[in-house]
Design an enzyme around this catalytic site. Structure first.
Site, PDB file in Angstrom:
ATOM      1  N   ASN A   8       0.873  -1.173   0.000  1.00 65.53           N
ATOM      2  CA  ASN A   8       0.000   0.000   0.000  1.00 65.53           C
ATOM      3  C   ASN A   8       0.911   1.224   0.000  1.00 65.53           C
ATOM      4  O   ASN A   8       1.490   1.563   1.021  1.00 65.53           O
ATOM      5  CB  ASN A   8      -0.900  -0.040   1.248  1.00 65.53           C
ATOM      6  CG  ASN A   8      -1.761   1.202   1.377  1.00 65.53           C
ATOM      7  OD1 ASN A   8      -1.846   2.020   0.456  1.00 65.53           O
ATOM      8  ND2 ASN A   8      -2.411   1.350   2.529  1.00 65.53           N
ATOM      9  N   TRP A   9       1.030   1.824  -1.166  1.00 63.19           N
ATOM     10  CA  TRP A   9       1.942   2.970  -1.294  1.00 63.19           C
ATOM     11  C   TRP A   9       1.398   4.225  -0.618  1.00 63.19           C
ATOM     12  O   TRP A   9       2.109   5.202  -0.460  1.00 63.19           O
ATOM     13  CB  TRP A   9       2.191   3.270  -2.772  1.00 63.19           C
ATOM     14  CG  TRP A   9       3.158   2.341  -3.443  1.00 63.19           C
ATOM     15  CD1 TRP A   9       3.857   1.303  -2.874  1.00 63.19           C
ATOM     16  CD2 TRP A   9       3.551   2.370  -4.837  1.00 63.19           C
ATOM     17  NE1 TRP A   9       4.649   0.699  -3.818  1.00 63.19           N
ATOM     18  CE2 TRP A   9       4.482   1.322  -5.029  1.00 63.19           C
ATOM     19  CE3 TRP A   9       3.193   3.161  -5.924  1.00 63.19           C
ATOM     20  CZ2 TRP A   9       5.065   1.072  -6.275  1.00 63.19           C
ATOM     21  CZ3 TRP A   9       3.771   2.907  -7.155  1.00 63.19           C
ATOM     22  CH2 TRP A   9       4.705   1.874  -7.326  1.00 63.19           C
ATOM     23  N   LYS A  10       0.119   4.216  -0.294  1.00 67.60           N
ATOM     24  CA  LYS A  10      -0.531   5.402   0.283  1.00 67.60           C
ATOM     25  C   LYS A  10      -0.289   6.606  -0.633  1.00 67.60           C
ATOM     26  O   LYS A  10      -0.311   6.434  -1.848  1.00 67.60           O
ATOM     27  CB  LYS A  10      -0.057   5.618   1.721  1.00 67.60           C
ATOM     28  CG  LYS A  10      -0.252   4.352   2.560  1.00 67.60           C
ATOM     29  CD  LYS A  10      -0.062   4.537   4.019  1.00 67.60           C
ATOM     30  CE  LYS A  10      -0.283   3.204   4.725  1.00 67.60           C
ATOM     31  NZ  LYS A  10      -0.168   3.286   6.167  1.00 67.60           N
ATOM     32  N   HIS A  93      -9.595   1.180   5.043  1.00 71.74           N
ATOM     33  CA  HIS A  93      -8.310   1.340   5.735  1.00 71.74           C
ATOM     34  C   HIS A  93      -8.511   2.311   6.908  1.00 71.74           C
ATOM     35  O   HIS A  93      -9.293   3.260   6.807  1.00 71.74           O
ATOM     36  CB  HIS A  93      -7.257   1.885   4.757  1.00 71.74           C
ATOM     37  CG  HIS A  93      -5.880   1.851   5.331  1.00 71.74           C
ATOM     38  ND1 HIS A  93      -5.435   2.786   6.226  1.00 71.74           N
ATOM     39  CD2 HIS A  93      -4.870   0.967   5.161  1.00 71.74           C
ATOM     40  CE1 HIS A  93      -4.189   2.486   6.582  1.00 71.74           C
ATOM     41  NE2 HIS A  93      -3.827   1.384   5.955  1.00 71.74           N
ATOM     42  N   GLU A 163      -5.752  -5.282  10.577  1.00 68.20           N
ATOM     43  CA  GLU A 163      -4.771  -4.209  10.751  1.00 68.20           C
ATOM     44  C   GLU A 163      -5.058  -3.458  12.046  1.00 68.20           C
ATOM     45  O   GLU A 163      -5.799  -2.463  12.038  1.00 68.20           O
ATOM     46  CB  GLU A 163      -4.862  -3.228   9.581  1.00 68.20           C
ATOM     47  CG  GLU A 163      -4.442  -3.793   8.255  1.00 68.20           C
ATOM     48  CD  GLU A 163      -3.676  -2.748   7.442  1.00 68.20           C
ATOM     49  OE1 GLU A 163      -2.584  -3.071   6.981  1.00 68.20           O
ATOM     50  OE2 GLU A 163      -4.163  -1.613   7.312  1.00 68.20           O
ATOM     51  N   GLY A 169       1.947   2.259  10.791  1.00 71.33           N
ATOM     52  CA  GLY A 169       2.607   3.525  10.472  1.00 71.33           C
ATOM     53  C   GLY A 169       3.666   3.965  11.461  1.00 71.33           C
ATOM     54  O   GLY A 169       4.055   3.211  12.362  1.00 71.33           O
ATOM     55  N   SER A 211       3.165  -2.545  10.446  1.00 76.65           N
ATOM     56  CA  SER A 211       4.596  -2.690  10.757  1.00 76.65           C
ATOM     57  C   SER A 211       5.184  -4.031  10.323  1.00 76.65           C
ATOM     58  O   SER A 211       6.056  -4.575  11.000  1.00 76.65           O
ATOM     59  CB  SER A 211       4.863  -2.465  12.255  1.00 76.65           C
ATOM     60  OG  SER A 211       4.515  -1.156  12.628  1.00 76.65           O
ATOM     61  N   GLY A 232       2.720  -1.313   4.369  1.00 68.51           N
ATOM     62  CA  GLY A 232       2.745   0.119   4.080  1.00 68.51           C
ATOM     63  C   GLY A 232       4.152   0.589   3.796  1.00 68.51           C
ATOM     64  O   GLY A 232       4.661   0.450   2.677  1.00 68.51           O
TER      65      GLY A 232
HETATM   66  P1  PGA Z   1       2.750   0.080   7.805  1.00 69.39           P
HETATM   67  O1  PGA Z   1       1.292   0.339   7.218  1.00 69.39           O
HETATM   68  O2  PGA Z   1       3.270  -1.180   7.184  1.00 69.39           O
HETATM   69  O3  PGA Z   1       3.531   1.288   7.406  1.00 69.39           O
HETATM   70  O4  PGA Z   1       2.600  -0.031   9.308  1.00 69.39           O
HETATM   71  C1  PGA Z   1       0.389  -0.707   7.026  1.00 69.39           C
HETATM   72  C2  PGA Z   1      -0.887  -0.191   6.434  1.00 69.39           C
HETATM   73  O5  PGA Z   1      -1.287   0.937   6.735  1.00 69.39           O
HETATM   74  O6  PGA Z   1      -1.528  -0.896   5.621  1.00 69.39           O
END
Ligand code: PGA
Length: 250
Positions: A8-10, A93, A163, A169, A211, A232
């Site tokens: 997920n590149w956001k 999400h 999640e 994050g 994470s 992420g």
């Molecule tokens: P992260 O994000 O791997 O940076 O913790 C995961 C996500 O938001 O899907």
């Protein structure tokens, strides 16, 4: 069941050139990606360019609107996504839930995606862990509300991503522990079995996100009972993402 690793590149990267380079770098090792589905959910604005790159990496979107067309400024329909080889789409999400996404809108989005043959990746997870285990009810309620009214036979086409918000994050307290992951994967399959039947629950992919990194991915996928990951931050680094994918390759 075939494992799946979803990036997920956001709202990254900042340019289409970087997006193309990142996708190509992840695709470099694709000959090693056997018996595993690799998906990257990218910003919609890059889809047109990325869809032209030939690779095993499957394109996904990060959100969708549930109406088919009309006066909805800024929105993108499920049908529109199919123009760019999009096969998967994240729904609910926690970063979108924080902006007002509800279980009800998630439900509508899942229905809209299934209609055009895009696999919804439904994200669920509690904000905090409490000693009275209320978080189990929170996850149950999210799943039941988001899947209400959906034909049982279509349920196996959905991916559920557990999640926990506290693990996501840069503000994450920590990643999930392998035993916690194992417990939640089983728990989620049980919820699905209750609203459908054990066979469907067995066929649905339940994955973990929050994470996930090069250090914890192998243990989580080997012992955490997960069918894959939603990644992420480490999906923005081709080398790290490749290693995470490889941990899921048998
Ligand atoms: P992260 O994000 O791997 O940076 O913790 C995961 C996500 O938001 O899907």
């Amino acid at each position: 069941m075939k494992k799946i690793v979803i990036g997920n590149w956001k709202m990254n990267p900042a340019s289409v050139k970087e997006a193309e380079a990142l996708l190509k770098n992840v695709a470099k090792n694709q000959k090693d990606y056997k018996n595993i589905d690799v998906v990257i959910c990218v910003p919609n604005i890059y889809l047109s360019n990325l869809a032209k790159i030939k690779s095993k990496i499957i394109l996904g979107a990060q959100d969708v609107f549930y109406e088919e067309s009309g006066a909805y400024t800024g929105e993108v329909s499920a049908k529109m996504l199919t123009n760019f080889k999009v096969k998967y789409c994240i729904v609910g999400h926690s970063e979108r839930r924080a902006m007002g996404e509800t279980n009800e809108t998630c439900n509508k989005k899942i229905i809209a995606l299934l209609k055009v043959g895009i696999t919804p990746i439904l994200c669920v997870g509690e904000k905090t862990r409490d000693e009275s285990h209320e978080y189990l009810n929170i996850v149950k309620k999210q799943i039941e509300s988001c899947l209400v009214g959906i034909n049982k036979n279509l349920l196996s086409k959905i991916i559920i991503a557990y999640e926990p918000v506290w693990a996501i994050g840069i503000n994450a307290t920590r990643a999930v522990e392998t035993s916690e992951c194992q417990e939640m994967m089983l728990y989620i399959k049980k919820i699905i079995a209750n609203i459908s039947n054990p066979k469907i629950a067995h066929s649905i992919r339940v994955i973990y996100g929050g994470s996930v990194n090069v250090q914890n991915s192998l243990d989580l996928i080997t012992n955490g009972n997960t069918d894959g990951f939603l990644v992420g931050r480490d999906s923005l680094n081709a080398m790290k993402f490749t290693k995470i994918i490889q941990s899921g390759v048998k």
